[in-house]
Design an enzyme around this catalytic site. Structure first.
Site, PDB file in Angstrom:
ATOM      1  N   THR A   1      48.144  56.379   1.277  1.00 43.85           N
ATOM      2  CA  THR A   1      47.413  56.147   0.030  1.00 43.85           C
ATOM      3  C   THR A   1      45.911  56.111   0.257  1.00 43.85           C
ATOM      4  O   THR A   1      45.127  56.584  -0.571  1.00 43.85           O
ATOM      5  CB  THR A   1      47.872  54.824  -0.612  1.00 43.85           C
TER       6      THR A   1
ATOM      7  N   SER B   1      53.223  58.135   4.441  1.00 42.20           N
ATOM      8  CA  SER B   1      54.032  57.552   5.516  1.00 42.20           C
ATOM      9  C   SER B   1      55.520  57.587   5.206  1.00 42.20           C
ATOM     10  O   SER B   1      56.344  57.467   6.122  1.00 42.20           O
ATOM     11  CB  SER B   1      53.583  56.118   5.822  1.00 42.20           C
TER      12      SER B   1
ATOM     13  N   THR C   1      51.181  52.532   3.645  1.00 39.64           N
ATOM     14  CA  THR C   1      51.781  51.199   3.745  1.00 39.64           C
ATOM     15  C   THR C   1      53.306  51.224   3.735  1.00 39.64           C
ATOM     16  O   THR C   1      53.940  50.272   4.189  1.00 39.64           O
ATOM     17  CB  THR C   1      51.302  50.301   2.584  1.00 39.64           C
ATOM     18  N   ASP C   2      53.918  52.308   3.250  1.00 40.79           N
ATOM     19  CA  ASP C   2      55.376  52.327   3.104  1.00 40.79           C
ATOM     20  C   ASP C   2      56.092  52.033   4.418  1.00 40.79           C
ATOM     21  O   ASP C   2      57.065  51.271   4.449  1.00 40.79           O
ATOM     22  CB  ASP C   2      55.842  53.686   2.570  1.00 40.79           C
TER      23      ASP C   2
END
Length: 322
Positions: free
Chosen positions: A12, A52, A85-86
Site C-alpha cells: 500500500t 504483499s 501490511t497483509d
C-alpha cells in the site's frame, strides 16, 4: 553520519489508485525516500514492487537475500524494508529467524495509498529510518515500525484491517515521544538460522483450522497432495475434534511434520485436554507452537524443512524457536 539502506518491495505504501481496478503498487523505493532525515543519509533501491498478498515463498527468499547483502555493507548502519501490511508479519519473522547481524532491520508500510488525501507512508518511513539508525536498537534483529511504535517481529500480527496502526503483539522495543525515540525493551533473541535455500520456494506447509464440525478430510488431503508439513490451528489452547489425532499420527507416519498452533490471537499452546484434544494431538506427533501464531509457525516450519530437516528431527529443531 549514519547511513540507512531502504529496500522497497511494494504494498500500500507504494500504491496509487487505479479507478475501478483498485490501488496498485507502482511507486519506487526512491519515491519513498524523498524526505530529508537530518544528519542521516538514505539510499534506496527496489527489490520488488507488488502487493504483499501476492508474494510467493521465492520472493520472500529474494527479500531475505537483499537484506543480507545490505546488512553486509560496511557503510550501512541499518536497513528499512517497505512492505505491504497483509503479510508483513510473515516476512518480518523470516527475516528475524535468519538475522545474524548486530545492525537492525526495520519493516514498515502504510494503511493509506500514496495518493490518498492523508498518506501515512512518509511518516512511517521516517520513523523506521530513525529506528534503523539508532545504535540503542542494535542486536534486536528484525523489527516492525508503525505509527510511532517499534515492536519485535516475533509475535507480531496484523490485528486490524484498517486502523492507522494495524499491528499488535510482539514486544514493544521503542516508541516515539515527539521526535525522540524512547527505547523500552530488548527481546530475547534465538540463534540465527541459515538463509532460506532455493528449496524454500517450493516447500509446502499448509494451515488447517479446527472448528465445530470440522473433519480431518482437508488435513488428509493436504498430506496426500504433497504437503511437507501441516500447521493445525486448533481451538483454545490447541485442540481439535474427532479424528484429528488419528490424522496427525497418519501424517507423521507418512513423513509430513505437524505443528499444533491455536486460532486464538494471543496466548500459548498448552496441551491440557484429552479425548482428542491437545494431549492426544501431541501424543500423536504434533509439535506445539508455543506462542507462535499459525502464520509465523508456518514460516519456521517451511524454513526448517527447506534445509532438509527430516520429520523425526523436526520437533527438536522446531522447539528452540517457539
Amino acid at each position: 553520519m549514519a547511513h540507512v539502506q531502504l529496500l522497497g518491495t511494494g504494498g500500500t505504501i507504494a500504491s496509487r489508485g487505479a479507478g475501478d481496478q483498485g490501488a496498485v503498487a507502482t511507486d519506487t523505493a526512491a519515491d519513498l525516500a524523498q524526505d530529508r532525515y537530518g544528519e542521516l543519509t538514505v539510499t534506496a533501491r527496489d527489490v520488488l514492487t507488488t502487493g504483499s498478498y501476492r508474494l510467493t515463498p521465492g520472493q520472500l527468499r529474494t527479500i531475505a537475500e537483499a537484506v543480507r547483502d545490505a546488512l553486509a555493507d560496511p557503510a550501512t548502519d541499518g536497513v528499512v524494508v517497505t512492505h505491504g501490511t497483509d503479510t508483513l508479519e510473515e516476512t518480518a519473522f523470516l527475516l528475524d529467524l535468519v538475522h545474524d547481524s548486530a545492525k537492525s532491520t526495520v519493516l514498515t508500510g502504510a494503511q493509506q495509498p500514496a495518493d490518498s488525501p492523508a498518506p501515512d507512508g512518509p511518516r512511517n518511513v521516517g520513523e523506521a529510518v530513525l529506528a534503523a539508525a539508532d545504535e540503542r536498537l542494535r542486536g534486536r534483529g528484525a523489527l516492525i515500525s508503525f505509527a510511532g511504535t517499534v515492536r519485535s517481529a516475533r509475535g507480531a500480527r496484523k490485528a486490524h484491517t484498517l486502523a492507522a496502526d494495524p499491528f499488535a503483539g510482539g514486544v514493544e522495543v521503542a516508541h516515539l515521544a515527539g521526535d525522540e525515540l524512547v527505547v523500552t525493551a530488548a527481546p530475547l533473541r534465538r540463534p540465527a538460522l541459515p538463509l532460506p535455500p532455493p528449496a524454500f520456494d517450493t516447500t509446502r506447509v499448509e494451515i488447517i483450522t479446527a472448528h465445530p464440525g470440522a473433519t480431518p478430510d482437508l488435513f488428509d488431503f493436504a498430506v496426500r497432495s504433497g504437503a511437507q508439513a501441516v500447521v493445525l490451528a486448533g481451538s483454545g489452547t490447541g485442540n481439535a475434534g474427532p479424528g484429528f489425532a488419528e490424522a496427525v499420527r497418519r501424517s507423521v507416519g507418512a513423513g509430513c511434520a505437524v505443528v499444533l498452533a491455536s486460532r486464538v490471537p494471543w496466548g500459548p499452546v498448552l496441551p491440557v485436554y484429552g479425548n482428542g484434544g491437545g494431549v492426544d494431538l501431541v501424543a500423536a506427533g504434533a509439535v506445539p507452537s508455543g506462542d507462535l501464531n499459525p502464520f509465523q509457525a508456518r514460516i519456521l516450519a517451511a524454513l526448517l524443512i527447506a534445509h532438509g530437516t527430516p520429520v523425526h528431527e523436526f520437533p527438536e529443531a522446531f522447539r528452540p524457536y517457539c
